[in-house]
Write a protein that holds these residues in place. Sequence first.
Motif, mmCIF file in Angstrom:
data_model
loop_
_atom_site.group_PDB
_atom_site.id
_atom_site.type_symbol
_atom_site.label_atom_id
_atom_site.label_comp_id
_atom_site.label_asym_id
_atom_site.label_seq_id
_atom_site.Cartn_x
_atom_site.Cartn_y
_atom_site.Cartn_z
ATOM 1 N N THR A 46 0.843 -1.211 0.000
ATOM 2 C CA THR A 46 0.000 0.000 0.000
ATOM 3 C C THR A 46 0.873 1.255 0.000
ATOM 4 O O THR A 46 0.590 2.222 -0.726
ATOM 5 C CB THR A 46 -0.935 -0.001 1.229
ATOM 6 O OG1 THR A 46 -1.805 -1.136 1.108
ATOM 7 C CG2 THR A 46 -1.773 1.258 1.306
ATOM 8 N N ASP A 172 -5.254 -1.001 -5.200
ATOM 9 C CA ASP A 172 -4.810 -1.606 -3.936
ATOM 10 C C ASP A 172 -5.845 -2.632 -3.492
ATOM 11 O O ASP A 172 -6.947 -2.271 -3.072
ATOM 12 C CB ASP A 172 -4.624 -0.512 -2.882
ATOM 13 C CG ASP A 172 -3.866 -1.015 -1.662
ATOM 14 O OD1 ASP A 172 -3.337 -2.149 -1.711
ATOM 15 O OD2 ASP A 172 -3.796 -0.284 -0.666
ATOM 16 N N GLU A 173 -5.497 -3.881 -3.575
ATOM 17 C CA GLU A 173 -6.400 -4.988 -3.232
ATOM 18 C C GLU A 173 -7.804 -4.773 -3.812
ATOM 19 O O GLU A 173 -8.794 -4.736 -3.068
ATOM 20 C CB GLU A 173 -6.470 -5.153 -1.715
ATOM 21 C CG GLU A 173 -5.139 -5.561 -1.117
ATOM 22 C CD GLU A 173 -5.239 -5.852 0.366
ATOM 23 O OE1 GLU A 173 -6.271 -6.407 0.791
ATOM 24 O OE2 GLU A 173 -4.305 -5.521 1.086
HETATM 25 MG MG LIG Z 1 -2.004 -2.815 2.042
#
Ligand SMILES: [Mg+2]
Length: 250
Positions: A46, A172-173
């Motif tokens: 992240t 991000d994810e």
């Molecule tokens: Mg993360």
Amino acid sequence: MSSKIMIEAKNITKHFERKIALSSLSFSINQGELVALIGPSGAGKTTLLNTIAGLVEIEKGELFIDGSPLSSFKKGKKFAKKIGVIRQQFDLIGPLAVIHNVLAGKLSEWTVMKSLWSLLVPQEKATAVAALKRVGLEDKVYEITKNLSGGEQQRVAVARLMVQNPEIILADEPVASLDPARADDLLATLTKIVAEEKQTLIASLHTVEYARKYFTRIIALKNGEIFFDLPTDKVTDDLLVELYQLKEQV
Ligand SMILES: [Mg+2]
Ligand SMILES: Nc1ncnc2c1ncn2[C@@H]1O[C@H](COP(=O)(O)OP(=O)(O)OP(=O)(O)O)[C@@H](O)[C@H]1O
């Protein structure tokens, strides 16, 4: 594939208090690459994505976006055309109709008047409808966004990104909150569109299987360092076990 370098990091370093989050990372990513960012929790995924998005400042090193230092981009239209972000929590405005959330991809280009007017009469509706069609939501244009399922909302976020049409997409994810079938489906749609638009994608993922299935290159982070950076077909099971293992087991 084009050989134009879209992202170049040279020894980028970031600490949070005394903890190292990024430890002198260097890599370059070409236009059109589909890069999966993997690694255990706390590895720095992240932080790295936020750094490229200009949300986290690095302490040392240099970061170039399409040949220019990241710091030379002013936030606004030019940057929005360069980099778009998609997050796990979608960042959609629930009470608004789907079309307004999709058109939010245009906000950096529009004047305040046009943006406000668009809430009454959607501007550039055809662009939004075309994007919704590509993600399979053409029948949800006027639905209230919060009534859609998680998977559908994530598709709305992808449609918004298509309307923004940045050269680089950071995710991000993006599928962390979706069930396996919807996660697979979303990644299939996203990587297909990105490839068609010749965009560059970096997505952090916790499911290695998706990284292998949909991405051309895998960068693995561990303790803020690059553990490996390989074309997907060179990533072995042994490397993955080593990446994720806790201590001496397995
Ligand atoms: Mg993360
Ligand atoms: N705002 C912050 N303040 C303090 N420490 C932070 C902050 N953001 C990240 N860190 C620390 O930096 C390191 C890297 O965190 P990061 O969130 O980038 O990891 P990650 O790989 O995204 O993990 P996850 O897979 O759990 O999302 C971790 O040790 C984390 O605790």
